[in-house]
Write an enzyme that holds these catalytic residues in place. Structure first.
Site, PDB file in Angstrom:
ATOM      1  N   CYS A 134      -1.370   9.967   6.895  1.00 22.03           N
ATOM      2  CA  CYS A 134       0.085  10.010   6.750  1.00 22.03           C
ATOM      3  C   CYS A 134       0.513  11.452   6.544  1.00 22.03           C
ATOM      4  CB  CYS A 134       0.520   9.169   5.543  1.00 22.03           C
ATOM      5  SG  CYS A 134       2.318   9.023   5.371  1.00 22.03           S
TER       6      CYS A 134
ATOM      7  N   GLU B 293      -7.010   1.056   6.991  1.00 22.52           N
ATOM      8  CA  GLU B 293      -7.212  -0.102   6.121  1.00 22.52           C
ATOM      9  C   GLU B 293      -6.178  -1.180   6.366  1.00 22.52           C
ATOM     10  OE1 GLU B 293      -8.250   2.799   2.340  1.00 22.52           O
ATOM     11  OE2 GLU B 293      -6.800   1.208   2.121  1.00 22.52           O
TER      12      GLU B 293
ATOM     13  N   CYS C 180       3.278  12.236  -0.075  1.00 23.50           N
ATOM     14  CA  CYS C 180       3.707  11.805  -1.413  1.00 23.50           C
ATOM     15  C   CYS C 180       2.565  12.112  -2.385  1.00 23.50           C
ATOM     16  CB  CYS C 180       4.045  10.317  -1.415  1.00 23.50           C
ATOM     17  SG  CYS C 180       5.451   9.932  -0.357  1.00 23.50           S
TER      18      CYS C 180
ATOM     19  N   CYS D 229      -3.048   2.088  -1.534  1.00 27.21           N
ATOM     20  CA  CYS D 229      -2.890   2.708  -0.228  1.00 27.21           C
ATOM     21  C   CYS D 229      -3.898   3.849   0.003  1.00 27.21           C
ATOM     22  CB  CYS D 229      -1.461   3.230  -0.254  1.00 27.21           C
ATOM     23  SG  CYS D 229      -0.925   3.996   1.215  1.00 27.21           S
TER      24      CYS D 229
ATOM     25  N   CYS E 209       0.110   9.285  -3.791  1.00 29.48           N
ATOM     26  CA  CYS E 209      -0.431   8.316  -2.829  1.00 29.48           C
ATOM     27  C   CYS E 209      -1.739   8.823  -2.226  1.00 29.48           C
ATOM     28  CB  CYS E 209       0.602   8.078  -1.724  1.00 29.48           C
ATOM     29  SG  CYS E 209      -0.028   7.100  -0.352  1.00 29.48           S
TER      30      CYS E 209
ATOM     31  N   CYS F 127      -1.159  -6.821   4.793  1.00 25.56           N
ATOM     32  CA  CYS F 127      -0.579  -5.494   4.647  1.00 25.56           C
ATOM     33  C   CYS F 127      -1.242  -4.602   5.698  1.00 25.56           C
ATOM     34  CB  CYS F 127      -0.867  -5.017   3.221  1.00 25.56           C
ATOM     35  SG  CYS F 127      -0.456  -3.311   2.930  1.00 25.56           S
TER      36      CYS F 127
HETATM   37  N1  SAH Z   1       4.990   5.036   3.960  1.00 25.07           N
HETATM   38  C1  SAH Z   1       5.510   3.755   3.620  1.00 25.07           C
HETATM   39  C2  SAH Z   1       4.491   2.633   3.608  1.00 25.07           C
HETATM   40  C3  SAH Z   1       3.135   2.908   3.017  1.00 25.07           C
HETATM   41  S1  SAH Z   1       3.018   3.056   1.270  1.00 25.07           S
HETATM   42  C4  SAH Z   1       6.236   3.833   2.295  1.00 25.07           C
HETATM   43  O1  SAH Z   1       6.249   4.893   1.697  1.00 25.07           O
HETATM   44  O2  SAH Z   1       6.832   2.856   1.896  1.00 25.07           O
HETATM   45  C5  SAH Z   1       3.200   1.425   0.671  1.00 25.07           C
HETATM   46  C6  SAH Z   1       3.641   1.363  -0.774  1.00 25.07           C
HETATM   47  O3  SAH Z   1       2.592   1.734  -1.674  1.00 25.07           O
HETATM   48  C7  SAH Z   1       4.790   2.288  -1.070  1.00 25.07           C
HETATM   49  O4  SAH Z   1       5.755   1.651  -1.855  1.00 25.07           O
HETATM   50  C8  SAH Z   1       4.103   3.392  -1.816  1.00 25.07           C
HETATM   51  O5  SAH Z   1       4.995   4.157  -2.537  1.00 25.07           O
HETATM   52  C9  SAH Z   1       3.095   2.620  -2.636  1.00 25.07           C
HETATM   53  N2  SAH Z   1       2.035   3.444  -3.211  1.00 25.07           N
HETATM   54  C10 SAH Z   1       1.435   4.506  -2.661  1.00 25.07           C
HETATM   55  N3  SAH Z   1       0.535   5.030  -3.516  1.00 25.07           N
HETATM   56  C11 SAH Z   1       0.563   4.258  -4.610  1.00 25.07           C
HETATM   57  C12 SAH Z   1      -0.141   4.294  -5.845  1.00 25.07           C
HETATM   58  N4  SAH Z   1      -1.042   5.223  -6.094  1.00 25.07           N
HETATM   59  N5  SAH Z   1       0.152   3.343  -6.765  1.00 25.07           N
HETATM   60  C13 SAH Z   1       1.071   2.394  -6.515  1.00 25.07           C
HETATM   61  N6  SAH Z   1       1.773   2.309  -5.375  1.00 25.07           N
HETATM   62  C14 SAH Z   1       1.528   3.245  -4.433  1.00 25.07           C
END
Ligand code: SAH
Length: 345
Positions: free
Chosen positions: A108, A88, A112, A328, A115, A101
């Site tokens: 990934c 995406e 996390c 994301c 996410c 973005c």
């Molecule tokens: N792996 C990298 C970049 C991708 S995530 C990182 O962790 O920074 C990009 C951003 O989106 C990160 O700040 C991540 O924590 C956030 N993110 C992921 N899932 C999310 C969610 N469900 N709600 C809000 N932010 C989220």
């Protein structure tokens, strides 16, 4: 693996189009990069050469789905790669800038818990060309607006794919003409990657997805914290800040009862203050695999006040595209569900 349109260097292009004069190579290179043109639109070069380029250098990204929201100010795109993987990217127009973005990996491996991409798992690294092409496509879709900023906040962990991400950054900076400070790498805290970033010349902006400044909570939210705990992360960020003289930002997606308490605020302030970091508070986008409704708006505003009272600057990030699943990995996750529903029907 197929070499795609933006995977090659200028000298590779010259080799590929052997026998063509130098000015032609420039016309093609600039047409594809600074003017964001498709080969068929390179009307300043002979037609046969246009067709040859089309054939020799196929595009990496095939559009699968495109959804727009916020009165056309947000455009989310789902792409398919040559080998079928999905990724995406999101184009967002603001009053003073247009930001794309981009994804750095298909899927990934960081896992996390909150996410959507982390819940899917890892497919593969993107090549530098697959990353650069996301910016080119966004520039085409921006029409009369210019894409001024690039953030690596799509799918994947950019610092786990350092080589390809860095050559994409150099291309985006040098050939697409976007300033280093307007390119933001967002990381969950992969310390060796932050150290490598410190060694590079281009002073890109660095964002860290912190979400908790307490090791036992962060271990649950971002398992990579077990390998790269907070104290070491803080040291790596100090060196980056010192060497680049750049302010670091900390991302904090607000999860009810997890990281929105006064204690969480105090821990965050203790982490942020020595770094003079700026905090971005992000309303949580609910995802299928994480059962937390997210902190409500009033409590986010309260948390911001708490941080201010502890001497930390924080902004609440406007949530773009929640109605189009712009968290994301969500558009892709939803696409999968639809496909499997169709298959099972
Ligand atoms: N792996 C990298 C970049 C991708 S995530 C990182 O962790 O920074 C990009 C951003 O989106 C990160 O700040 C991540 O924590 C956030 N993110 C992921 N899932 C999310 C969610 N469900 N709600 C809000 N932010 C989220």
């Amino acid at each position: 693996m197929v070499i795609t349109r933006y995977d090659i260097s200028r000298s590779d292009l010259a080799e590929l189009l052997e026998g063509e004069p130098n000015y032609r190579i420039d016309q093609v290179w600039e047409g594809l990069h600074s003017q964001h043109r498709e080969p068929a639109e390179l009307t300043n070069i002979p037609k046969a050469l246009r067709s040859a380029i089309e054939e020799l250098l196929p595009a990496a990204l095939t559009p699968v789905r495109q959804v727009s929201s916020d009165n056309g100010k947000t455009l989310k795109q789902l792409w398919q790669l040559g080998d079928g993987h999905l990724l995406e990217s999101v184009l967002m127009h603001y009053r003073d800038r247009s930001t794309v973005c981009v994804s750095s990996q298909a899927g990934c491996a960081m896992a996390c818990s909150f996410c959507a991409t982390g819940q899917i798992g890892f497919d593969r690294h993107l090549t530098s060309g697959e990353i650069v092409e996301q910016v080119v496509r966004a520039s085409q879709n921006a029409k009369d607006k210019r894409v001024s900023n690039v953030v690596f906040m799509g799918m994947g962990e950019p610092l786990a794919n350092f080589e390809n991400v860095w050559s994409a950054v150099e291309r985006i900076h040098g050939d697409l003409g976007i300033g280093a400070r307007k390119i933001t790498i967002s990381t969950v805290g992969v310390i060796p990657g932050i150290e490598r970033l410190t060694q590079q010349d281009l002073p890109v902006s660095l964002a860290v997805s912190l979400h908790s400044a307490n090791n036992s909570i962060r271990n649950q939210l971002a398992p990579v914290n077990r390998t790269y705990p907070l104290r070491k992360l803080s040291e790596a960020l100090q060196s980056y800040k010192r060497s680049k003289n750049r302010r670091i930002s900390l991302e904090w997606a607000m999860m009810a009862g997890v990281n929105d308490t006064e204690t969480a605020g105090r821990e965050l302030a203790e982490f942020a203050r020595p770094l003079n970091a700026h905090v971005n508070l992000i309303p949580l986008n609910p995802t299928p695999g994480y059962d937390n409704p997210g902190t409500d708006h009033e409590s986010i505003a309260w948390f911001q006040q708490i941080l201010e009272s502890f001497g930390v600057n924080a902004t609440i990030r406007a949530n773009r595209g929640t109605d189009i699943d712009a968290a994301c990995g969500q558009l892709r996750a939803e696409h999968r569900v639809k496909i499997s529903k169709r298959r099972n029907a």
